[in-house]
Design a protein around this motif. Structure first.
Motif, PDB file in Angstrom:
ATOM      1  N   LEU A   1       1.062  -1.158   0.031  1.00  0.00           N
ATOM      2  CA  LEU A   1      -0.087  -0.012   0.177  1.00  0.00           C
ATOM      3  C   LEU A   1       0.865   1.357   0.112  1.00  0.00           C
ATOM      4  CD1 LEU A   1      -3.170   0.575   0.079  1.00  0.00           C
ATOM      5  CD2 LEU A   1      -2.727   0.788   2.637  1.00  0.00           C
ATOM      6  N   ALA A   2       0.545   2.130  -1.022  1.00  0.00           N
ATOM      7  CA  ALA A   2       1.267   3.495  -0.940  1.00  0.00           C
ATOM      8  C   ALA A   2       0.926   4.230   0.396  1.00  0.00           C
ATOM      9  CB  ALA A   2       1.081   4.199  -2.118  1.00  0.00           C
ATOM     10  N   ALA A   3       1.578   5.352   0.856  1.00  0.00           N
ATOM     11  CA  ALA A   3       1.415   5.703   2.230  1.00  0.00           C
ATOM     12  C   ALA A   3       2.200   6.904   2.272  1.00  0.00           C
ATOM     13  CB  ALA A   3       1.515   4.788   3.101  1.00  0.00           C
ATOM     14  N   LYS A   4       1.679   7.712   3.188  1.00  0.00           N
ATOM     15  CA  LYS A   4       2.581   9.075   3.753  1.00  0.00           C
ATOM     16  C   LYS A   4       3.795   8.054   4.432  1.00  0.00           C
ATOM     17  CE  LYS A   4      -0.151  11.026   6.285  1.00  0.00           C
ATOM     18  NZ  LYS A   4      -0.749  11.723   7.449  1.00  0.00           N
TER      19      LYS A   4
ATOM     20  N   LEU B   1      -7.370  -1.799  14.174  1.00  0.00           N
ATOM     21  CA  LEU B   1      -6.840  -3.170  13.695  1.00  0.00           C
ATOM     22  C   LEU B   1      -7.719  -3.876  12.588  1.00  0.00           C
ATOM     23  CD1 LEU B   1      -5.442  -4.421  17.104  1.00  0.00           C
ATOM     24  CD2 LEU B   1      -4.298  -3.245  15.310  1.00  0.00           C
ATOM     25  N   ALA B   2      -9.021  -3.387  12.883  1.00  0.00           N
ATOM     26  CA  ALA B   2     -10.066  -4.192  11.744  1.00  0.00           C
ATOM     27  C   ALA B   2     -10.023  -3.514  10.539  1.00  0.00           C
ATOM     28  CB  ALA B   2     -11.469  -3.954  12.308  1.00  0.00           C
ATOM     29  N   PHE B   3      -9.680  -2.361  10.335  1.00  0.00           N
ATOM     30  CA  PHE B   3      -9.354  -1.610   9.298  1.00  0.00           C
ATOM     31  C   PHE B   3      -8.010  -2.138   8.334  1.00  0.00           C
ATOM     32  CE2 PHE B   3      -7.629   2.259   6.894  1.00  0.00           C
ATOM     33  CZ  PHE B   3      -8.706   2.431   5.856  1.00  0.00           C
ATOM     34  N   ARG B   4      -7.086  -2.195   9.381  1.00  0.00           N
ATOM     35  CA  ARG B   4      -5.597  -2.556   8.862  1.00  0.00           C
ATOM     36  C   ARG B   4      -5.867  -3.899   8.352  1.00  0.00           C
ATOM     37  NH1 ARG B   4      -1.853  -4.506  13.213  1.00  0.00           N
ATOM     38  NH2 ARG B   4      -3.108  -6.211  13.074  1.00  0.00           N
ATOM     39  N   ASP B   5      -6.420  -4.696   9.136  1.00  0.00           N
ATOM     40  CA  ASP B   5      -6.523  -6.291   8.535  1.00  0.00           C
ATOM     41  C   ASP B   5      -7.371  -6.390   7.381  1.00  0.00           C
ATOM     42  OD1 ASP B   5      -4.770  -6.755  10.915  1.00  0.00           O
ATOM     43  OD2 ASP B   5      -6.302  -7.740  12.061  1.00  0.00           O
ATOM     44  N   TYR B   6      -8.503  -5.659   7.381  1.00  0.00           N
ATOM     45  CA  TYR B   6      -9.253  -6.075   5.984  1.00  0.00           C
ATOM     46  C   TYR B   6      -8.650  -5.419   4.803  1.00  0.00           C
ATOM     47  CZ  TYR B   6     -13.550  -6.035   3.676  1.00  0.00           C
ATOM     48  OH  TYR B   6     -14.585  -6.365   2.777  1.00  0.00           O
ATOM     49  N   LEU B   7      -7.868  -4.439   4.998  1.00  0.00           N
ATOM     50  CA  LEU B   7      -7.218  -3.755   3.820  1.00  0.00           C
ATOM     51  C   LEU B   7      -5.987  -4.987   3.440  1.00  0.00           C
ATOM     52  CD1 LEU B   7      -6.558  -0.041   4.607  1.00  0.00           C
ATOM     53  CD2 LEU B   7      -8.157  -1.115   2.902  1.00  0.00           C
ATOM     54  N   ARG B   8      -5.369  -5.460   4.427  1.00  0.00           N
ATOM     55  CA  ARG B   8      -4.298  -6.761   4.279  1.00  0.00           C
ATOM     56  C   ARG B   8      -4.888  -7.817   3.503  1.00  0.00           C
ATOM     57  NH1 ARG B   8      -0.967  -6.956   9.770  1.00  0.00           N
ATOM     58  NH2 ARG B   8       0.253  -5.319   9.451  1.00  0.00           N
ATOM     59  N   GLU B   9      -6.249  -7.862   3.610  1.00  0.00           N
ATOM     60  CA  GLU B   9      -6.752  -9.181   3.014  1.00  0.00           C
ATOM     61  C   GLU B   9      -7.685  -8.864   1.796  1.00  0.00           C
ATOM     62  OE1 GLU B   9      -8.488 -11.846   6.143  1.00  0.00           O
ATOM     63  OE2 GLU B   9      -6.637 -11.553   7.280  1.00  0.00           O
ATOM     64  N   HIS B  10      -7.990  -7.580   1.321  1.00  0.00           N
ATOM     65  CA  HIS B  10      -8.800  -7.180   0.373  1.00  0.00           C
ATOM     66  C   HIS B  10      -8.060  -6.230  -0.431  1.00  0.00           C
ATOM     67  CE1 HIS B  10     -11.497  -8.886   3.427  1.00  0.00           C
ATOM     68  NE2 HIS B  10     -12.252  -9.142   2.350  1.00  0.00           N
ATOM     69  N   ALA B  11      -7.122  -6.833  -1.347  1.00  0.00           N
ATOM     70  CA  ALA B  11      -6.518  -6.227  -2.172  1.00  0.00           C
ATOM     71  C   ALA B  11      -7.278  -4.974  -3.166  1.00  0.00           C
ATOM     72  CB  ALA B  11      -5.761  -6.893  -3.293  1.00  0.00           C
ATOM     73  N   GLY B  12      -8.358  -5.102  -3.358  1.00  0.00           N
ATOM     74  CA  GLY B  12      -9.164  -4.360  -4.534  1.00  0.00           C
ATOM     75  C   GLY B  12      -9.793  -3.206  -3.304  1.00  0.00           C
ATOM     76  N   VAL B  13      -9.919  -3.179  -2.192  1.00  0.00           N
ATOM     77  CA  VAL B  13     -10.222  -2.227  -1.162  1.00  0.00           C
ATOM     78  C   VAL B  13      -9.362  -1.331  -1.069  1.00  0.00           C
ATOM     79  CG1 VAL B  13     -11.286  -1.716   0.988  1.00  0.00           C
ATOM     80  CG2 VAL B  13     -12.274  -3.493  -0.141  1.00  0.00           C
ATOM     81  N   ALA B  14      -8.091  -2.130  -0.874  1.00  0.00           N
ATOM     82  CA  ALA B  14      -6.705  -1.423  -0.475  1.00  0.00           C
ATOM     83  C   ALA B  14      -6.504  -0.465  -1.809  1.00  0.00           C
ATOM     84  CB  ALA B  14      -5.583  -2.464  -0.460  1.00  0.00           C
ATOM     85  N   ARG B  15      -6.586  -1.010  -3.161  1.00  0.00           N
ATOM     86  CA  ARG B  15      -6.238  -0.037  -4.218  1.00  0.00           C
ATOM     87  C   ARG B  15      -7.147   0.886  -4.116  1.00  0.00           C
ATOM     88  NH1 ARG B  15      -5.628  -5.457  -6.417  1.00  0.00           N
ATOM     89  NH2 ARG B  15      -7.514  -5.145  -7.217  1.00  0.00           N
ATOM     90  N   GLU B  16      -8.428   0.870  -4.061  1.00  0.00           N
ATOM     91  CA  GLU B  16      -9.513   1.950  -3.965  1.00  0.00           C
ATOM     92  C   GLU B  16      -9.054   2.821  -2.831  1.00  0.00           C
ATOM     93  OE1 GLU B  16     -13.897   1.996  -3.023  1.00  0.00           O
ATOM     94  OE2 GLU B  16     -13.493   0.086  -3.229  1.00  0.00           O
TER      95      GLU B  16
ATOM     96  N   VAL C   1     -15.451   1.165   5.371  1.00  0.00           N
ATOM     97  CA  VAL C   1     -14.615   0.010   5.302  1.00  0.00           C
ATOM     98  C   VAL C   1     -14.602  -0.633   6.926  1.00  0.00           C
ATOM     99  CG1 VAL C   1     -12.176  -0.999   5.107  1.00  0.00           C
ATOM    100  CG2 VAL C   1     -13.169   0.426   3.424  1.00  0.00           C
ATOM    101  N   VAL C   2     -14.447   0.052   7.919  1.00  0.00           N
ATOM    102  CA  VAL C   2     -14.584  -0.423   9.314  1.00  0.00           C
ATOM    103  C   VAL C   2     -15.803  -1.104   9.556  1.00  0.00           C
ATOM    104  CG1 VAL C   2     -14.591   0.480  11.687  1.00  0.00           C
ATOM    105  CG2 VAL C   2     -12.705   1.169  10.057  1.00  0.00           C
ATOM    106  N   GLU C   3     -16.805  -0.554   9.236  1.00  0.00           N
ATOM    107  CA  GLU C   3     -18.143  -1.085   9.247  1.00  0.00           C
ATOM    108  C   GLU C   3     -18.383  -2.463   8.716  1.00  0.00           C
ATOM    109  OE1 GLU C   3     -21.020   1.775   8.104  1.00  0.00           O
ATOM    110  OE2 GLU C   3     -20.844   3.080  10.095  1.00  0.00           O
ATOM    111  N   VAL C   4     -17.967  -2.626   7.524  1.00  0.00           N
ATOM    112  CA  VAL C   4     -17.918  -3.670   6.914  1.00  0.00           C
ATOM    113  C   VAL C   4     -17.026  -4.919   7.367  1.00  0.00           C
ATOM    114  CG1 VAL C   4     -17.163  -5.049   4.570  1.00  0.00           C
ATOM    115  CG2 VAL C   4     -18.427  -2.861   4.439  1.00  0.00           C
ATOM    116  N   ALA C   5     -15.675  -4.369   7.765  1.00  0.00           N
ATOM    117  CA  ALA C   5     -14.750  -5.367   8.409  1.00  0.00           C
ATOM    118  C   ALA C   5     -15.375  -5.786  10.069  1.00  0.00           C
ATOM    119  CB  ALA C   5     -13.578  -4.486   8.584  1.00  0.00           C
TER     120      ALA C   5
END
Length: 179
Positions: A47-50, A117-132, A166-170
């Motif tokens: 994931l790109a980041a500051k 932690l839910a947000f982080r873990d969800y992004l780690r496991e859902h590449a499409g959401v991470a790209r969004e 995303v947090v709500e979904v996660a």
């Protein structure tokens, strides 16, 4: 004075930088730190980041703040007083911008710990959401630079609707795992 927001490609060194800082924090806080987690975008491989290492420190009680604030100050962290101090006191280092590390202190077992932690873990496991998320961050950073947003806080606020969704979904899907 505006501060240019830099979104960098993922750097695998971020994980090692977190581990080194985790060790320093663990030594300074001892048993007071129930958990020390790498969170934020630098904690999601690819994931790109500051280029700022975000760290979440979970403690039994948030008050008195000086109990963990003073040891963190010995490591060069500065507490930033804000309205969220009741749920997530924030520290950064160095004192001036640009920061290299952020610490968010949360109550162990509390809602803020779970959401982050839910947000982080969800992004780690859902590449499409991470790209969004990356696309949104890059767009906002460009707009921030073009419009000269007065601070990185406005950039963070502009991401909040996406993060909340995303947090709500996660959380509904059982994230974070193993907490």
């Amino acid at each position: 004075m505006s501060q240019r927001l830099e979104i960098s490609d993922y750097d695998p060194r971020w994980s090692a930088e977190f581990e080194a800082e985790r060790e320093r924090i663990a030594r300074a806080l001892g048993a007071m730190a129930r958990r020390i987690d790498h969170n934020g975008s630098t904690a999601v491989p690819g994931l790109a980041a500051k280029p700022v290492i975000d760290i979440q420190v979970s403690v039994e009680r948030l008050q008195p703040l000086r109990a963990y604030g003073e040891p963190l100050a010995t490591l060069g962290y500065v507490h930033v007083t804000h309205a969220d101090d009741a749920v997530c006191p924030f520290f950064h280092r160095p004192d001036g911008w640009p920061h290299t590390h952020h610490i968010h202190v949360v109550e162990s077992g509390g809602g803020e710990e779970r959401r982050t932690l839910a947000f982080r873990d969800y992004l780690r496991e859902h590449a499409g959401v991470a790209r969004e998320y990356v696309a949104l961050k890059k767009q906002l950073a460009e707009e921030a630079n073009a419009a000269e947003f007065p601070s990185p806080e406005e950039y963070a606020e502009a991401k909040s609707a996406f993060i909340k969704r995303v947090v709500e979904v996660a959380l509904a899907a059982g994230y974070p795992r193993g907490l």
